[in-house]
Design a protein around this motif. Structure first.
Motif, PDB file in Angstrom:
ATOM      1  N   ASN A  59       0.792  -1.240   0.000  1.00  0.00           N
ATOM      2  CA  ASN A  59       0.000   0.000   0.000  1.00  0.00           C
ATOM      3  C   ASN A  59       0.827   1.294   0.000  1.00  0.00           C
ATOM      4  N   LEU A  60       2.095   1.196  -0.372  1.00  0.00           N
ATOM      5  CA  LEU A  60       2.968   2.372  -0.312  1.00  0.00           C
ATOM      6  C   LEU A  60       2.395   3.568  -1.069  1.00  0.00           C
ATOM      7  N   TYR A  61       1.822   3.283  -2.242  1.00  0.00           N
ATOM      8  CA  TYR A  61       1.274   4.339  -3.102  1.00  0.00           C
ATOM      9  C   TYR A  61       0.308   5.242  -2.333  1.00  0.00           C
ATOM     10  N   PHE A  62      -0.588   4.620  -1.599  1.00  0.00           N
ATOM     11  CA  PHE A  62      -1.601   5.406  -0.887  1.00  0.00           C
ATOM     12  C   PHE A  62      -1.037   6.021   0.397  1.00  0.00           C
ATOM     13  N   GLU A  63      -0.097   5.314   1.028  1.00  0.00           N
ATOM     14  CA  GLU A  63       0.506   5.866   2.243  1.00  0.00           C
ATOM     15  C   GLU A  63       1.245   7.168   1.935  1.00  0.00           C
ATOM     16  N   LEU A  64       1.959   7.167   0.823  1.00  0.00           N
ATOM     17  CA  LEU A  64       2.702   8.372   0.440  1.00  0.00           C
ATOM     18  C   LEU A  64       1.755   9.532   0.149  1.00  0.00           C
ATOM     19  N   ALA A  65       0.641   9.222  -0.497  1.00  0.00           N
ATOM     20  CA  ALA A  65      -0.329  10.273  -0.818  1.00  0.00           C
ATOM     21  C   ALA A  65      -0.988  10.813   0.447  1.00  0.00           C
ATOM     22  N   LYS A  66      -1.247   9.903   1.374  1.00  0.00           N
ATOM     23  CA  LYS A  66      -1.837  10.360   2.636  1.00  0.00           C
ATOM     24  C   LYS A  66      -0.912  11.365   3.327  1.00  0.00           C
ATOM     25  N   HIS A  67       0.357  11.057   3.309  1.00  0.00           N
ATOM     26  CA  HIS A  67       1.314  11.984   3.900  1.00  0.00           C
ATOM     27  C   HIS A  67       1.235  13.359   3.230  1.00  0.00           C
ATOM     28  N   ALA A  68       1.232  13.357   1.920  1.00  0.00           N
ATOM     29  CA  ALA A  68       1.166  14.632   1.185  1.00  0.00           C
ATOM     30  C   ALA A  68      -0.093  15.400   1.566  1.00  0.00           C
ATOM     31  N   ASN A  69      -1.217  14.701   1.584  1.00  0.00           N
ATOM     32  CA  ASN A  69      -2.483  15.355   1.937  1.00  0.00           C
ATOM     33  C   ASN A  69      -2.453  15.888   3.369  1.00  0.00           C
ATOM     34  N   LYS A  70      -1.858  15.102   4.264  1.00  0.00           N
ATOM     35  CA  LYS A  70      -1.783  15.507   5.672  1.00  0.00           C
ATOM     36  C   LYS A  70      -0.949  16.784   5.811  1.00  0.00           C
ATOM     37  N   MET A  71       0.140  16.829   5.092  1.00  0.00           N
ATOM     38  CA  MET A  71       0.978  18.026   5.139  1.00  0.00           C
ATOM     39  C   MET A  71       0.203  19.235   4.605  1.00  0.00           C
ATOM     40  N   ALA A  72      -0.556  19.025   3.538  1.00  0.00           N
ATOM     41  CA  ALA A  72      -1.352  20.122   2.968  1.00  0.00           C
ATOM     42  C   ALA A  72      -2.412  20.578   3.971  1.00  0.00           C
ATOM     43  N   LYS A  73      -3.016  19.602   4.632  1.00  0.00           N
ATOM     44  CA  LYS A  73      -4.069  19.925   5.596  1.00  0.00           C
ATOM     45  C   LYS A  73      -3.524  20.811   6.719  1.00  0.00           C
ATOM     46  N   LYS A  74      -2.341  20.468   7.196  1.00  0.00           N
ATOM     47  CA  LYS A  74      -1.735  21.289   8.245  1.00  0.00           C
ATOM     48  C   LYS A  74      -1.579  22.735   7.775  1.00  0.00           C
ATOM     49  N   ILE A  75      -1.122  22.866   6.553  1.00  0.00           N
ATOM     50  CA  ILE A  75      -0.915  24.219   6.006  1.00  0.00           C
ATOM     51  C   ILE A  75      -2.248  24.941   5.834  1.00  0.00           C
ATOM     52  N   SER A  76      -3.230  24.244   5.287  1.00  0.00           N
ATOM     53  CA  SER A  76      -4.503  24.922   5.027  1.00  0.00           C
ATOM     54  C   SER A  76      -5.186  25.310   6.339  1.00  0.00           C
ATOM     55  N   ASP A  77      -5.057  24.466   7.335  1.00  0.00           N
ATOM     56  CA  ASP A  77      -5.628  24.822   8.646  1.00  0.00           C
ATOM     57  C   ASP A  77      -5.010  26.118   9.166  1.00  0.00           C
ATOM     58  N   ALA A  78      -3.699  26.202   9.038  1.00  0.00           N
ATOM     59  CA  ALA A  78      -3.006  27.394   9.528  1.00  0.00           C
ATOM     60  C   ALA A  78      -3.438  28.641   8.766  1.00  0.00           C
ATOM     61  N   ILE A  79      -3.601  28.482   7.451  1.00  0.00           N
ATOM     62  CA  ILE A  79      -3.998  29.619   6.615  1.00  0.00           C
ATOM     63  C   ILE A  79      -5.409  30.075   6.981  1.00  0.00           C
ATOM     64  N   ARG A  80      -6.276  29.099   7.119  1.00  0.00           N
ATOM     65  CA  ARG A  80      -7.661  29.393   7.476  1.00  0.00           C
ATOM     66  C   ARG A  80      -7.736  30.080   8.851  1.00  0.00           C
ATOM     67  N   LYS A  81      -6.982  29.524   9.781  1.00  0.00           N
ATOM     68  CA  LYS A  81      -6.955  30.065  11.149  1.00  0.00           C
ATOM     69  C   LYS A  81      -6.493  31.520  11.144  1.00  0.00           C
ATOM     70  N   LYS A  82      -5.583  31.803  10.253  1.00  0.00           N
ATOM     71  CA  LYS A  82      -5.047  33.152  10.119  1.00  0.00           C
ATOM     72  C   LYS A  82      -6.080  34.097   9.511  1.00  0.00           C
ATOM     73  N   GLY A  83      -7.176  33.540   8.979  1.00  0.00           N
ATOM     74  CA  GLY A  83      -8.244  34.361   8.444  1.00  0.00           C
ATOM     75  C   GLY A  83      -8.212  34.539   6.925  1.00  0.00           C
ATOM     76  N   PHE A  84      -7.300  33.876   6.272  1.00  0.00           N
ATOM     77  CA  PHE A  84      -7.258  33.994   4.814  1.00  0.00           C
ATOM     78  C   PHE A  84      -8.267  33.043   4.174  1.00  0.00           C
ATOM     79  N   HIS A  85      -8.672  33.393   2.953  1.00  0.00           N
ATOM     80  CA  HIS A  85      -9.598  32.545   2.212  1.00  0.00           C
ATOM     81  C   HIS A  85      -8.856  31.794   1.108  1.00  0.00           C
ATOM     82  N   PHE A  86      -9.618  30.973   0.419  1.00  0.00           N
ATOM     83  CA  PHE A  86      -9.027  30.175  -0.668  1.00  0.00           C
ATOM     84  C   PHE A  86      -9.753  30.448  -1.987  1.00  0.00           C
ATOM     85  N   LEU A  87      -9.012  30.378  -3.058  1.00  0.00           N
ATOM     86  CA  LEU A  87      -9.616  30.491  -4.395  1.00  0.00           C
ATOM     87  C   LEU A  87     -10.656  29.401  -4.562  1.00  0.00           C
ATOM     88  N   THR A  88     -10.326  28.226  -4.062  1.00  0.00           N
ATOM     89  CA  THR A  88     -11.227  27.070  -4.126  1.00  0.00           C
ATOM     90  C   THR A  88     -10.806  26.114  -3.021  1.00  0.00           C
TER      91      THR A  88
END
Lengths: 344, 344, 344, 344
Positions: A254-283
């Motif tokens: 299952n390496l393929y999906f494990e690696l993708a989960k990591h990428a998504n998790k890292m993105a989630k951390k960033i998006s949470d921080a951005i949102r918390k800071k009050g910024f919006h997203f294009l989409t």
């Protein structure tokens, strides 16, 4: 590059397990052109993953080449493909599809880049009486899209049914399929893809491999001549083992999906921080691509330490940027970025 | 495969130095699409090797793709290419050139597959009065040819001059250029290639790399739009580093030529043994491809232990076979083959 | 058809003078493929009309074929063309340009279908920083447009200069050039076309001939290989006399422009009547195509006696229709239509 | 041209009945793009002539365009066509088929240009074991051939059966079908064509029309998308009436075949005289093309009064010339030529 880069998901090499497998197999003599033992094994592993023992599986090195090979295999000279205005084949492949002789008709979509059933209805309704209407033969979508959005199972099913009703095939560009299928909110599996989609590919270049996209042909009628077309388009590696070995490693444990989960998790951390800071997203995006809208001076500040693309000017003061994570993104880099975002 | 294979020059992986370099660089973030530091360095190394600082250098993964990208970059829609009947683009690429819209006119040649000045004279003489004669715009040759023959400097010069006189470009398919430039009797250097040939490529897939062909554009007029055409033909790796790293390793310390010398040396040992045994050859070759003519029962016997292709039936009792060596061919396998040949 | 048709400008045969010329010349033996005495004479007549003795002039039978031949002659494989969303090559030629391998990038325009300098500015401004931006090589416009609008000399000049600044050629589809150059408000002459436009054609099929479009190549650099490309695209009539004879007749005594003036005059009578009746137009036109917006019940009523297309639904109650006049439109039919419009 | 020309079969205009029909119908308003009443009537007349009410019939203006449209309609991108080395699509169409993306594989044939079953056997036998063998999908032949030879019914049947066994379609280029079907020794009818040939065309440009080739599609599976492909290739006349009117005239009262008989009869008179004089032929022909071998000084003498092509040098003293007659060839011109031949 001295800075940490969030520009794309192909800045690093490949997962170390792949390098180890290349070393282990290096001097074994194998057949060429995809008939090596690794490729044959990878075909079986992907058939298992898709849950259909009879699907065709073909390995190609590059995404654009995969798109042009698939599309030119399916269409006759006078047939064409429908894609979103933001589709990869529309703006990022230098006319690759047209170079095989086929028109790409673009649909305007919502900002997330997804084609919805209503978009297709609108297109067909507008055309139906026109004497020069050429029937499209293929719908091209990407999952996730160029803007990080994912399709639900219900949406895929609706597109699939509508396509078949209209005598069209459904083709999914899966350059970022790993990220889509492991995203928060996703309810689509590889097995669903095999049921609903006539032809798609499982992208590995952006998911831990050096190179490699695996085309899965669910509709057997599309397999005739496919290998010959790959050869004609220069898409067959002499040392096909390079692709086979990588897919074996990625789909073992299952390496393929494990690696993708990591990428998504890292993105989630960033998006949470951005949102918390009050910024919006294009989409909105739950995948590894984020499109936050930031004041231009904040963007400039971030650019001092991080590499990323400015995606779109929103107004005189703000722009949307694109931040991408991947299998190799280090959590410490993400934490540093978050800390810098918090200071903006 | 249990037997030792002399079927082709792409049965093994790559030189270990390349794998080591992939490991060493793996997690360094690099720019994509050929702008990584390794590719940029490899460009400079190849310019040095060709002896012209201004040549264009472009890396592509696959030979067929390289041929179709080069040819479609040069020709306008109504222009065509001349090749030998035995040329790779004629019989081994599934119509790849025609798929880009261009006719390939074939010339009959001597059995060695080389196009000689007389072949061109004959072609032009036969056509010159015909009202529908389309002028060819490109001459395609391979060095070494599909039959292992090499061009002399004088022959290349003559072709080059004639081409330019006739408003044609000269393109050399160098999938096996390493073997040609290190063959006994060769008097051509990479620097000569840069002087005499308008566009050519330095093949690495068959010379120690996993994948990779390096296009060298000597005639600057051919470089406009080349990168865009590569993109359009799906020939640009996202992780271009994979190509850059390999060429850096191969052109550091002359490895590229050392590996080819080994392959040629192994072939020479085999051809000497065959000759000594009293067998003849379909055509002479000092490169890594041999075409001995053997009695069919001898061929059958050799097939019990070795993999190779039967190339051509000569008569009811004899056939020409093709034996290929490469950078990875072990001397002990060659010695075993020789010993078995002696026992025939 | 029992009704009078205002559907298009190709419902009738050709001007009687052409038929007479065909009869007169019928049994004279002439050279084939455009080397007949009539075609040679017509070339000279068109050079005179354009006011440049050195322009290339080539006759082709069909507009779509002319567009695809011209465009594929100019572009290299990786180059593309810009057109208006409403351009003929975009929606009415079944992917003819893409079938020659080239992308057609569409610009949104005002409703009249004209590309203005601002449209080009917007396009280039949006693209200029994008790493995958392919430079366009050709601007395609039509005069008059698919919506009957004409370009002024100042507009053509601005487009011409901007194209050349951006390394693009300017190509004018002149299927309805006769109508444009004789329209009220027009200040462009054939001589201006020869000065400002790199390549264009003088359409005759919609202007009194049975078939025929005459390509004029003002920029000599575009002429190399053009004849060969015509041959390749199947655009060379064995009996080229059929085209030559027609252009001789049309450009003798100014017949070409006289016929167009008649068509425009007939259209003007109709548009005056529609305006007087209080109806509006989708877009203003002084040429032979009118796009009045009428209540749907009025449209239905007119359909009882006249054939025409409904162009576009405007709202639940009104639609725009298209009325076309031509060289053969009888004034009595027009008067009858006007009388029926007045009664609406 | 002051001399009488035997250069080709398209030196004159068209049969007077066609001109009269053009005059008679000239101002009748008709639908465009082949939906006019004449074209619809001609479709029915050709279905009757072929003896199958369901065949598809499509009118195109030009032979090369017809060939490229038919072939590109049938083949998928990776499929190719087989033709004789002397085939029209090989040497006389400037790469038209390749420009649609398809390879044309040529077979050497006997001097008459006919492909025989043995030629196909040889081709398939040579290829069958090759790993890169692309299956051909279409056999292209011409009746009569470029060298004036005709196929017997038995030959056509054998080719048809073999093609279908090999999953190929059979396509007959009928640019000179009229001459073939009326030649001495011919036993093939239009009805046989409809039974044995999957797709063919009935050439009119060389048989009394100004322009026009009528494609007949016997195999219904080949008809899907054909009209759209015609549009895409620029092969649909706006004033389709021009084609419809001509075919109505030619197939009314058997005119098409009567005109061809005249051409053949004129050719026969000439060939009898040549034979009587003791000269030989490059290849025998009962159609309107003759290839006598004459001493070069005789050729020069004939050139003083007559226009024709020198086809091929035979040796230092003799060459084969090509003499062509047609529907418009005057018997007095033939008699004069014969008298001059007798005096050689």
């Amino acid at each position: 590059m001295q800075l940490h880069s969030f520009k794309n998901d192909y800045s690093e090499g490949c997962h170390p397990a792949i390098l180890q497998a290349l070393i282990d197999s290096n001097l074994i003599q194998e057949e060429g052109y995809g008939n090596d033992s690794f490729s044959l094994k990878a075909v079986e592993m992907l058939r298992d993953a898709v849950g259909k023992s009879e699907v065709g599986v073909y390995f190609m090195p590059i995404g654009t080449q995969t798109n042009l090979t698939v599309i030119s295999s399916i269409l006759k000279s006078y047939e064409y493909v429908i894609a979103a205005e933001t589709g990869h084949i529309v703006g990022s492949e230098a006319g690759a599809i047209e170079a095989t002789g086929h028109k790409v008709v673009t649909l305007p979509t919502q900002v997330d880049g997804k084609i919805r059933l209503t978009d297709l209805h609108q297109y067909f309704d507008a055309q139906s009486d026109h004497p020069l209407f050429m029937s499209p033969r293929l719908l091209y979508i990407s999952n996730s899209t160029e803007l990080g959005a994912i399709y639900t199972k219900a949406e895929l099913k609706a597109l699939s049914e509508y396509c078949h009703e209209k005598n069209m095939f459904l083709f999914v560009d899966g350059a970022r399929l790993a990220s889509a299928l492991t995203a928060e909110g996703n309810d689509v599996t590889l097995k669903d893809m095999g049921q609903l989609v006539d032809i798609f590919y499982i992208g590995a270049t952006k998911a831990g491999a050096l190179i490699g996209e695996a085309v899965v042909i669910s509709d057997k009628s599309l397999e005739a001549g496919f290998a010959m077309n790959m050869k004609q388009k220069g898409a067959v590696l002499a040392k096909g083992r390079l692709l086979g070995i990588q897919f074996v490693e990625l789909f073992k444990d299952n390496l393929y999906f494990e690696l993708a989960k990591h990428a998504n998790k890292m993105a989630k951390k960033i998006s949470d921080a951005i949102r918390k800071k009050g910024f919006h997203f294009l989409t909105e995006s739950n995948t590894n691509q984020l499109f936050p809208i930031l004041p231009n001076d904040c963007i400039q500040k971030l650019h001092e330490k991080y590499a990323f693309y400015t995606w779109k000017n929103i107004n005189a003061k703000e722009s949307a940027i694109r931040l991408i994570t991947c299998w190799a993104t280090k959590e410490e880099s993400v934490d540093e970025l978050i800390s810098d975002i918090e200071k903006l």
